[in-house]
Structure formats: C-alpha cells, structure tokens
Design a protein around this motif. Structure first.
Motif, short mmCIF file in Angstrom:
data_model
loop_
_atom_site.label_atom_id
_atom_site.label_comp_id
_atom_site.label_asym_id
_atom_site.label_seq_id
_atom_site.Cartn_x
_atom_site.Cartn_y
_atom_site.Cartn_z
N LEU A 69 48.77 45.92 42.03
CA LEU A 69 49.16 45.32 40.63
C LEU A 69 50.17 46.19 39.92
O LEU A 69 51.02 45.69 39.51
N VAL A 70 50.00 47.49 40.23
CA VAL A 70 51.27 48.52 39.62
C VAL A 70 52.38 47.98 40.50
O VAL A 70 53.60 48.09 39.73
N LEU A 73 53.85 45.01 39.01
CA LEU A 73 54.39 44.83 37.67
C LEU A 73 55.43 45.63 37.82
O LEU A 73 56.29 45.54 36.87
N LEU A 107 51.91 47.71 29.23
CA LEU A 107 51.23 47.04 30.14
C LEU A 107 50.26 47.79 31.16
O LEU A 107 49.22 47.80 31.34
N ILE A 229 57.81 38.00 24.84
CA ILE A 229 56.98 38.27 26.02
C ILE A 229 55.71 38.36 25.97
O ILE A 229 54.62 37.59 26.57
N PHE A 232 53.97 35.14 24.59
CA PHE A 232 54.06 34.33 25.61
C PHE A 232 52.65 34.40 26.50
O PHE A 232 51.99 33.43 26.81
N ILE A 233 52.46 35.61 26.94
CA ILE A 233 51.46 36.22 27.91
C ILE A 233 50.12 35.50 26.94
O ILE A 233 49.27 35.00 27.65
N ARG A 236 49.60 31.71 26.89
CA ARG A 236 49.51 31.35 28.34
C ARG A 236 48.13 31.75 28.96
O ARG A 236 47.40 31.17 29.66
N LYS A 237 48.01 33.04 29.04
CA LYS A 237 47.14 33.72 29.72
C LYS A 237 46.53 34.94 29.33
O LYS A 237 47.03 36.30 29.63
N ILE A 240 45.15 38.28 31.06
CA ILE A 240 45.87 39.32 31.63
C ILE A 240 46.09 40.67 30.64
O ILE A 240 45.98 41.79 30.94
N ASP A 243 42.75 42.42 30.72
CA ASP A 243 42.39 43.06 31.64
C ASP A 243 43.16 44.50 31.73
O ASP A 243 42.64 45.42 32.26
N GLY B 196 62.60 35.84 26.37
CA GLY B 196 61.27 36.19 26.36
C GLY B 196 60.09 35.30 27.03
O GLY B 196 59.37 35.92 27.72
N GLY B 200 57.98 36.67 30.05
CA GLY B 200 56.33 36.23 29.81
C GLY B 200 55.99 35.72 31.35
O GLY B 200 54.94 36.24 31.85
N ILE B 204 53.27 36.95 34.16
CA ILE B 204 52.23 36.17 34.62
C ILE B 204 52.26 36.21 36.03
O ILE B 204 51.29 36.36 36.80
N SER B 210 50.09 39.61 42.45
CA SER B 210 49.08 40.70 42.85
C SER B 210 47.57 40.42 43.06
O SER B 210 47.29 41.14 44.08
#
Lengths: 256, 262
Positions: A69-70, A73, A107, A229, A232-233, A236-237, A240, A243, B196, B200, B204, B210
């Motif tokens: 994950l790290v 990202l 994040l 951003i 948006f996240i 949509r989700k 995330i 978590d 943006g 995003g 995701i 991941s």
C-alpha cells in the motif's frame, strides 16, 4: 523593492525563461551545500526517517498488506508530482509540477510521508538528476519533514475547525508547498550566513522570488487540486479515506 | 504529454559495456568518495576534472551527449542562481555595478568567485551522479544499498515505488488522453478540475492495485516479512584492484584539492 531584489528577479526570470524548468527549483542540486550543512541536514532528517521506517515496520507486522500500500501510494504521489499544472505568474503562462507531500502526508501520515518523500527524492536524484545525493538531507528536510508535517497539521487543524473536506485538502496542499519553499529558502539563506551576508534578507529574497514566479501560484493551485482529489475519492470510494484514517466515519456525511 | 516521458537515465544502464559490468558496490564507493572529495576540494580544478572525466566516461560508453546535457540543465540553472545570490551578498570589494530600474546593483568579487566555485561543484557532482545512474540499474542499486546496510524497509519501498511508477504513468497517460479528447483541458478552470479527477482516480487505482498485489504476494507465501531476494556475489580480484586504485586516486585528489589556486 531593494536593488538586489530587482536584479534577483531578473536573474530568476531569465533562468526560468531560458530553461523552463522552474518545477524542480525546490530541490537543491548536487554540490551546492557545503560539507557542514550536508552533515547537519542529514543529522536532522535521520531521526524522522528512522521513526518513519519504524512506523512502516510496526504496521507491516499488524497489517501485512501495508507495505504494498505504501509502495503503491508512494508511486502514485511520485506520478502526481509529474502532473503539468498550468499556472500564470511573472514568468508568463507556464506548467509547474506539484510537490505532492501534502497529499502523501494526508493519506499516509507525516512520518511515513517523510520516508516516501526520501525515496522519491532519491529516485529523482539518481535517475532524473533533480536534486542530489549530498543534498538529499537538505531536500528531505524541506520537502519531506517540513512539507509533510505542515501539510498534515494544516489538514488536522482544518478538520478540527470543521472545515469542508475540500478546504481541508486545500490547506494541506497549499501550506505544505509554502513550507517546502520556505525550507529551501532557509537552507539557501544559510549559505551566506558566515560570509558577511544577511541571513534574513537572503531568505526573504529567495522565498519572495519563489512566490513571485510560478511556484507561488502553484502553492494555491496544488491546494485546489488536492482538495478536488480528496472530494473525488470521497464521492467514488469513501472506504479508502476511512481505511487510511483520513476521515473517521464513512456513513457520517462529510461537509463538502 | 511530455511530462510523462521523463527519461530515466537507467535506460542506458541495460546496455552491456565496461562501466555497467563493474560491481555496483565498487561504483557506489567511488561515487560517494568522489562526491565527498568534490565537496571538500578547496580549488575549482577538482570539480572541473570530475566534470571532464565524467563526459569522457559517458562518451566511452556511447551515452548521447544530448541526454547528458539535458540532465544538466536544471542543476545548471540552479548553479547560476547560486552564483548571483553569492555575488550579491558575499564580500565587500565591488566587481561590477550597474543600474536596474533606477537602483544601483553591485556584484562583489569575493561572492562571484565563491559562486563560481559552487557552480563548478554542482556540475562536477551532478556529472558523477549521471555516470553512476547511466551505468547502474535500479535492481543493482538495491543490491548495493543492501551491502551498505541501508534498512530493508527503504530498499523494499524503493523497489516497489520504482516498479509501479511506470505502470501508473501509463495509466495516467491513458486517462490524460481521454480527458483531453473530451475537452477536459480546454480552459484553465477545466484543466484544474480534470487534474483533480486524474489525481483522485490515480489514488483509487493505486489503492486497488495494492490490494491485488498483496493478494498475489500472499499467494506466493508472503506473510509480512522481508521481500528482498537479493544475492550479493563475493568480491573477486577485479573488485579489489578497483578499490586499491580508488585509495590511490583519492590520496592524489586530497593533495590536489588542498592546493589553493585562488
């Protein structure tokens, strides 16, 4: 405007016009810092990187999926830092590149963000010739430590003040960029401290020039993009953000 | 689309030449000690020597001159900036003065000398790093870092980040084209909003990837331990010769670097 500021502006604009690479001006290049500052900055950042590594190791033991994950990202933040952001400033319409540390701090948390920034800077120094190996400590301090912590605390304080998610992201992105440039200005300003120059004047001039060229506008624009951003996240989700601990409860509507 | 096509200098490292065949540990030892020498040198000649030697080395392994010069543009712009900062702030003796917007600006002799030395150090140092990166792949860099006792977590993350940068760049490139073809970047306001959305979507996709990567790793027995499978080969005669050569070269540079020329 003082005389040196006037000349400084000219030089800065000339350099930016000539090379069009203002984007990486925040990375101090190889050979610029004298040995004592090289060692000082490495000594300053090593504890932060060490704590960051400890955080990753501890979390990796509890959640084995934390390492990919790290890594992922971190790669995403690196790619984000390659985005060509259109900005208008004294050096005309230009594209500049964001730092991305504000976003990674929100994040991943500030300490892990320092590690991610260190890795991104190492890759840039080695394979893109941006920054340098001896100046890595100084660059980690300005972009990693100052950028991550200022961005993270700006986000948390904005959340405490019950600002909307967009404005929290905006403040994280903008303040993290401002502190990154301030850090770079301090590091460069320190170079004249023992040679009869005025430290504060040099820092003010360098920081002023950063702000007057595309980097100043970039700070605000990066803030807007980080805000978008996060929005948006969230739309949509949201899981995330939940978590990663960016928001507390996905069911509870976040003010936008 | 130019922003997506940064030339990572390790593309040249996949070639087979005498510099790529040198053990990464030897190269790292050389680069680190020469960078320290470059910083400590009291005269400009050492940095100029490193710069010229690097160009000769890069020429010997057929690295395009254009690529080398392109890599040096940003350090050069930074070096010029430092030259002027020092020229304006350091020293007393005026070297040159002129009027800008009704104000007299004076450049100091001592500051310009010191700035020129710093410029040379920047170019000498960056040229050494370019030689290293053009002849060493990321996997070998990881091997070298492990030998230098850099924490495994850093090396693992470095390998992860580097591996996925190109993959995510490709994904972003596709989305970028899709946005542009739908006039998503036709005005400044739209461009910012689109960036943006792009950022995003990138986050995701990185998060989802991941999870898939972790599943794949688990299927191969990963339980949160180390993931490095780097084997360090023992040193041979060649490596020892290089290191002895380095000690001799360094002593020469230490002597030459301490000679005051100006």
């Amino acid at each position: 405007m003082s005389r040196s500021v006037a000349l400084f502006t000219g030089v800065f604009l000339l350099v930016f016009f000539a090379f069009g690479k203002a984007a990486y001006a925040m990375h101090i290049t190889e050979g610029i810092l004298p040995p004592r500052w090289v060692f000082t900055w490495f000594a300053v950042v090593i504890p932060f990187v060490g704590i960051g590594i400890y955080h990753v190791k501890r979390k990796k033991k509890a959640v084995p999926g934390y390492l990919p994950l790290v890594g992922m990202l971190g790669a995403a933040v690196f790619v984000f830092s390659c985005f060509p952001i259109p900005v208008i400033s004294l050096n005309g319409m230009a594209t500049s590149h964001p730092c991305g540390t504000g976003m990674s701090a929100v994040l991943l948390g500030p300490f892990v963000s320092v590690v991610v920034a260190a890795i991104a800077l190492l890759i840039q120094a080695l394979f893109l010739a941006h920054g340098g190996l001896t100046t890595l400590g100084g660059n980690i301090f300005s972009m990693g430590v100052l950028g991550s912590f200022s961005g993270y605390f700006a986000f948390k304080i904005a959340q405490r003040c019950k600002l909307s998610l967009f404005w929290c992201g905006f403040l994280a992105g903008t303040i993290s960029d401002l502190f990154t440039y301030l850090g770079t200005s301090i590091e460069l300003g320190l170079l004249v401290i023992n040679k009869g120059g005025s430290f504060l004047k040099a820092v003010a001039e360098i920081f002023g020039m950063f702000m007057m060229t595309s980097q100043g506008v970039l700070c605000i624009v990066e803030g807007v993009i980080v805000g978008f951003i996060l929005l948006f996240i969230y739309r949509r989700k949201p899981s995330i953000l939940l978590d990663l601990g960016v928001i507390k409860d996905a069911a509870k509507p976040v003010q936008m | 689309m130019g922003f997506l096509h940064h030339t990572f200098s390790d593309v040249y490292a996949r070639q087979n030449n005498w510099l790529t065949r040198i053990d990464v540990r030897v190269k790292l030892l050389y680069v680190i000690s020469l960078l320290v020498m470059n910083l400590l040198a009291k005269n400009i000649l050492i940095s100029i020597l490193f710069l010229s030697a690097s160009f000769i080395l890069l020429f010997s392994v057929k690295i395009p001159l254009k690529a080398t010069l392109r890599s040096m543009l940003i350090p050069l712009s930074f070096a010029i900036l430092i030259l002027f900062v020092k020229g304006l702030h350091e020293g007393e003796k005026e070297w040159m003065s002129f009027a800008v917007a009704g104000h007299t600006v004076s450049l100091k002799e001592e500051g310009l000398r010191s700035g020129l030395h710093t410029c040379a150090k920047a170019l000498g140092g960056i040229s050494l790093v370019i030689v290293f990166s053009c002849t060493t792949t990321i996997s070998r860099v990881c091997t070298g870092l492990k030998w230098f006792r850099v924490p495994n977590t850093i090396i693992e993350l470095l390998a992860f980040v580097y591996r996925y940068i190109f993959l995510l760049l490709d994904e972003v490139s596709t989305m970028w084209i899709a946005q542009k073809s739908r006039l998503g970047h036709s005005s400044w306001k739209k461009a910012i909003k689109s960036l943006g959305t792009l950022g995003g979507m990138l986050t995701i996709r990185a998060f989802e990837r991941s999870e898939r990567t972790y599943e794949a790793m688990r299927a191969r027995g990963y339980e949160g331990g180390g993931i490095l499978t780097i084997n360090l080969s023992p040193w041979k005669k060649r490596e020892y010769v290089f290191v002895i050569g380095m000690v001799l070269i360094l002593s020469l540079f230490i002597y030459a670097g301490n000679v005051q020329i100006w």
